[in-house]
Design an enzyme around this catalytic site. Structure first.
Site, short mmCIF file in Angstrom:
data_model
loop_
_atom_site.label_atom_id
_atom_site.label_comp_id
_atom_site.label_asym_id
_atom_site.label_seq_id
_atom_site.Cartn_x
_atom_site.Cartn_y
_atom_site.Cartn_z
CG HIS A 204 8.94 36.51 -25.49
ND1 HIS A 204 8.16 36.59 -26.52
CD2 HIS A 204 7.76 37.40 -24.42
CE1 HIS A 204 7.01 36.94 -26.10
NE2 HIS A 204 6.93 37.51 -25.03
NE ARG B 152 -4.53 43.19 -17.13
CZ ARG B 152 -4.45 42.70 -16.10
NH1 ARG B 152 -3.30 42.15 -15.80
NH2 ARG B 152 -5.35 42.59 -15.12
CE LYS C 192 10.55 39.32 -17.05
NZ LYS C 192 9.27 40.02 -17.06
CG ASN D 213 1.90 35.16 -14.36
OD1 ASN D 213 2.52 34.44 -15.11
ND2 ASN D 213 1.76 35.09 -13.06
CG PHE E 131 12.72 40.79 -24.95
CD1 PHE E 131 12.30 39.86 -24.47
CD2 PHE E 131 12.05 42.13 -24.80
CE1 PHE E 131 11.05 39.79 -23.56
CE2 PHE E 131 11.07 42.24 -24.11
CZ PHE E 131 10.44 41.10 -23.56
CG ASP F 51 10.53 36.90 -21.09
OD1 ASP F 51 11.35 36.17 -21.91
OD2 ASP F 51 9.95 37.79 -21.45
N PRO G 3 18.04 38.85 -18.04
CG PRO G 3 16.63 40.95 -17.73
CD PRO G 3 17.72 40.48 -18.62
#
Length: 416
Positions: free
Chosen positions: A296, A181, A275, A176, A344, A294, A292
């Protein structure tokens, strides 16, 4: 004060490795979210930690340039009891003659490129330069028009082969979260728990903390204070579980396990879902077909490929993850994870301008294809019309040559 190396300041202090941009593009590869240890410290210059050393990398059209800072200083042990000491300042060491990047020995500190084949092998292994990326791009583009259009702009996106411990615990932080970050969290983790290697222009570079340090009972509280939230518990518990139930080398040993086995083994760790497990498999455990998935990648599958898996659902499930992964594996083959990373990368907001260029290329291609089809259709129509006219002309000529006697001729005419 020690400064970040710049190729334009002193080429002699750098080492070179033949590598065209079509095989590796640093800004895309190091900035697409598969690693969080590199920063752009100069125009086109990236500085980070790899293999226990601090490096600065840059490139020209056909060459990868690298500068390795030596005499890395290990200040502190990285233990919880000495966390504060790792942030202490080191003496100001001024590199004289930086204009020529000469080797200097000032109070025991040497900073220079290392003429040692070990560094070159580390770099080749880290970027997996033994794999011919340009050939893979051609193969993927041959079976996937959408990939071909994106790849015309996003060239040189490679998968790194990272240290499994660093990769695993970095991606536990990714839950998340967004790239910038995650970078901040990984940086605080290393600065707090990892041994210091070097200080350049007031920036402290630290190695990644060991499993033993991460498993310390005081780590969770420390990381919560640093803003890690619930991820602090996952980091400490995963390290403890690996040491208690497996061994310090367990993650490296998973490189030899089949993909499905390695992924399921990783999922037994706290904070590791499918993931994160696939990211670790692809980026550090040699599972080249791991994809992977996610939100996106889910959107890419639906928007650009018409994949209907998970339609009507608001969250990714293991079933949807598996179906989308299988979809791309069937499309791209054994290096599906590498191909996925290109799309990605192209979907990230930070590279949106490049993606717009790719969209422009696609639009021009579609227009060109349409024009070619139009010209082809027009030519076919003209050819058909010409054939019909030719046929009419030939028929008329034949009729003229073979015209029968007219019934209106007189008897005299017939008897002449």
């Amino acid at each position: 004060m020690l400064q970040h190396a710049l190729l334009s300041v002193g080429c002699k202090a750098w080492r070179a490795l033949s590598c065209p941009i079509s095989e590796l593009r640093l800004d895309l590869t190091l900035g697409c979210g598969q690693t969080f240890r590199w920063r752009e410290t100069g125009d086109g210059h990236w500085t980070g930690v790899m293999g226990g050393r601090v490096w600065t990398l840059t490139q020209t059209d056909d060459t990868l340039w690298y500068y390795v800072y030596t005499n890395q200083n290990n200040h502190g042990t990285g233990s919880v009891s000495e966390m504060g000491s790792s942030a202490e300042s080191v003496p100001d060491k001024r590199l004289k003659g930086v204009g020529s990047m000469k080797q200097e020995d000032e109070e025991g500190l040497k900073v220079t490129s290392v003429h040692d084949s070990t560094e070159q092998e580390l770099l080749k292994d880290y970027f997996q330069l033994n794999i011919q990326l340009e050939n893979l791009y051609k193969d993927w583009g041959a079976c996937d028009d959408h990939f071909r259009h994106i790849a015309s702009i996003f060239t040189g996106v490679r998968m790194l082969k990272q240290d499994p411990v660093e990769c695993l615990f970095s991606f536990i932080c990714s839950s998340n979260n967004h790239i910038s970050r995650i970078q901040g969290m990984v940086e605080r983790l290393c600065h707090t728990l990892g041994p210091r290697l070097l200080t350049i222009e007031d920036t402290h570079y630290h190695d990644f903390p060991t499993l033993q340090v991460l498993a310390d009972n005081g780590v969770e509280a420390c990381l919560r204070d640093l803003g890690f939230g619930y991820r602090a518990r996952f980091l400490q518990q995963s390290a403890r579980l690996i040491l208690d139930k497996h061994s310090p080398d367990w993650l490296h040993q998973l490189r030899g396990a089949p993909y499905e086995e390695a992924r399921e083994a990783l999922r037994t760790l706290p904070g590791v879902g499918v993931k994160v497990a696939d990211c670790v498999c692809l980026m550090s455990l040699d599972k080249l077909d791991a994809v992977p998935v996610d939100t996106h990648v889910w959107q890419i599958a639906k928007r650009d490929y018409g994949c209907s898996s998970g339609n009507g659902q608001k969250t990714l499930t293991d079933k949807v993850h598996r179906e989308i992964g299988d979809f791309f594996r069937q499309l791209w083959g054994p290096y599906a994870g590498w191909a996925h990373s290109v799309l990605f990368c192209a979907d990230l907001k930070k590279f949106q301008k490049l993606k717009e260029r790719a969209a422009g290329v696609k639009a021009e291609w579609v227009k060109s294809e349409g024009d070619q089809k139009g010209k082809s259709n027009s030519k076919k129509q003209k050819d058909r019309l010409s054939e019909r006219n030719d046929a009419k002309g030939k028929t008329a000529k034949k009729m003229k040559l073979e015209k029968p006697f007219s019934r209106n001729r007189t008897v005299k005419e017939e008897g002449e």
